[in-house]
Design a protein around this motif. Structure first.
Motif, short mmCIF file in Angstrom:
data_model
loop_
_atom_site.label_atom_id
_atom_site.label_comp_id
_atom_site.label_asym_id
_atom_site.label_seq_id
_atom_site.Cartn_x
_atom_site.Cartn_y
_atom_site.Cartn_z
N VAL A 152 47.88 5.11 28.69
CA VAL A 152 48.68 4.41 29.71
C VAL A 152 48.91 5.33 30.90
CG1 VAL A 152 50.95 3.42 30.21
CG2 VAL A 152 49.75 2.79 28.10
N ALA A 153 49.22 6.59 30.64
CA ALA A 153 49.46 7.55 31.73
C ALA A 153 48.21 7.72 32.60
CB ALA A 153 49.89 8.90 31.16
N ILE A 154 47.04 7.76 31.98
CA ILE A 154 45.78 7.87 32.74
C ILE A 154 45.60 6.65 33.63
CG2 ILE A 154 43.25 7.78 32.48
CD1 ILE A 154 43.68 9.68 30.01
N LEU A 155 45.90 5.47 33.09
CA LEU A 155 45.77 4.25 33.90
C LEU A 155 46.80 4.25 35.04
CD1 LEU A 155 45.11 1.57 31.14
CD2 LEU A 155 43.47 2.53 32.77
N GLU A 156 48.01 4.69 34.76
CA GLU A 156 49.03 4.76 35.81
C GLU A 156 48.58 5.72 36.92
OE1 GLU A 156 53.05 3.80 33.19
OE2 GLU A 156 52.47 5.89 33.51
N ASP A 157 48.05 6.87 36.53
CA ASP A 157 47.59 7.87 37.50
C ASP A 157 46.40 7.37 38.32
OD1 ASP A 157 49.58 9.57 36.61
OD2 ASP A 157 48.22 10.84 35.42
N SER A 158 45.64 6.43 37.77
CA SER A 158 44.46 5.92 38.49
C SER A 158 44.85 5.07 39.69
CB SER A 158 43.58 5.09 37.55
OG SER A 158 44.12 3.79 37.35
N GLY A 159 46.09 4.56 39.67
CA GLY A 159 46.55 3.70 40.76
C GLY A 159 46.04 2.27 40.67
N LYS A 160 45.25 1.98 39.67
CA LYS A 160 44.71 0.63 39.50
C LYS A 160 45.71 -0.23 38.74
CE LYS A 160 40.04 2.47 39.36
NZ LYS A 160 39.14 1.84 40.29
N ILE B 50 36.24 0.63 26.05
CA ILE B 50 36.15 1.95 25.42
C ILE B 50 37.37 2.17 24.55
CG2 ILE B 50 37.32 3.26 27.26
CD1 ILE B 50 34.91 5.31 26.89
N ILE B 51 37.17 2.92 23.48
CA ILE B 51 38.30 3.39 22.67
C ILE B 51 38.70 4.73 23.26
CG2 ILE B 51 39.08 4.12 20.39
CD1 ILE B 51 36.85 2.30 19.22
N GLY B 52 39.96 4.86 23.63
CA GLY B 52 40.44 6.07 24.30
C GLY B 52 40.72 7.22 23.36
N ARG B 53 39.70 7.67 22.68
CA ARG B 53 39.80 8.83 21.80
C ARG B 53 38.63 9.75 22.08
NH1 ARG B 53 43.49 9.22 17.82
NH2 ARG B 53 44.89 7.47 17.77
N PRO B 54 38.84 10.80 22.82
CA PRO B 54 40.09 11.25 23.42
C PRO B 54 40.45 10.36 24.63
CG PRO B 54 38.31 12.67 24.14
CD PRO B 54 37.73 11.71 23.13
N PRO B 55 41.75 10.34 25.00
CA PRO B 55 42.21 9.48 26.09
C PRO B 55 41.43 9.67 27.40
CG PRO B 55 44.08 10.36 24.92
CD PRO B 55 42.86 11.06 24.37
N GLU B 56 40.95 10.87 27.65
CA GLU B 56 40.20 11.14 28.88
C GLU B 56 38.94 10.27 28.99
OE1 GLU B 56 42.93 14.09 27.73
OE2 GLU B 56 41.11 13.59 26.62
N ASP B 57 38.43 9.79 27.88
CA ASP B 57 37.25 8.91 27.91
C ASP B 57 37.51 7.64 28.72
OD1 ASP B 57 35.78 10.69 26.43
OD2 ASP B 57 35.71 9.46 24.60
N ILE B 58 38.76 7.25 28.85
CA ILE B 58 39.12 6.04 29.59
C ILE B 58 38.60 6.11 31.02
CG2 ILE B 58 41.08 4.73 30.53
CD1 ILE B 58 42.56 5.52 27.87
N THR B 59 38.59 7.29 31.61
CA THR B 59 38.15 7.43 33.00
C THR B 59 36.69 7.00 33.18
OG1 THR B 59 37.54 9.76 32.70
CG2 THR B 59 39.79 9.31 33.47
N LYS B 60 35.91 6.96 32.11
CA LYS B 60 34.50 6.57 32.20
C LYS B 60 34.30 5.14 32.61
CE LYS B 60 33.08 9.83 28.58
NZ LYS B 60 32.59 9.94 27.20
N ILE B 61 35.31 4.28 32.42
CA ILE B 61 35.14 2.85 32.76
C ILE B 61 36.05 2.41 33.89
CG2 ILE B 61 34.29 2.30 30.45
CD1 ILE B 61 36.99 0.81 30.01
N LEU B 62 36.73 3.32 34.55
CA LEU B 62 37.64 2.94 35.64
C LEU B 62 36.90 2.75 36.95
CD1 LEU B 62 40.79 5.11 34.93
CD2 LEU B 62 40.35 2.75 34.33
#
Length: 113
Positions: free
Chosen positions: A17-25, A101-113
């Protein structure tokens, strides 16, 4: 819209959630323990992830070990087990359009933003 299947008690999910918040999207939080996906929804998520149902199961959960481990289960059986016991669903899951994507590790989430 971006969607995250989230469990607030999970540190990896909170990091997602924090990664998504930081993305501004803009994104939607789905608290999947309260708003459990249907068999159809979970099947669609599995297809987007391009994995088999067993790959989405949290196999160290007590529910899995006591009720399902070692049994001969079809993909449909596994999906039904996750719908009936949503704690078994791996988290966080992030969906962005036709990508997931499964966010494990959470940083992987950035791959689909």
């Amino acid at each position: 819209m971006i969607k995250i299947y989230h469990n607030n008690r999970c540190s990896k999910s909170r990091s997602g959630v924090a990664i998504l918040e930081d993305s501004g999207k803009k994104f939607e939080i789905v608290k999947y323990l309260d708003n459990v996906p249907t068999v159809e929804e979970l099947s669609e998520i599995i297809n987007l992830l391009n994995i088999t149902p067993i790959e989405l199961v949290r196999k160290n959960e007590k529910i899995w070990k006591e009720n399902f481990k070692g049994k001969e289960l079809s993909d449909v059986d596994i999906i039904k087990a996750m719908v009936e016991n949503p704690k078994l669903i791996e988290r966080p899951i992030v969906i962005n359009g036709d990508k997931a994507i499964i966010g494990r590790p959470p940083e992987d989430i950035t791959k689909i933003l």
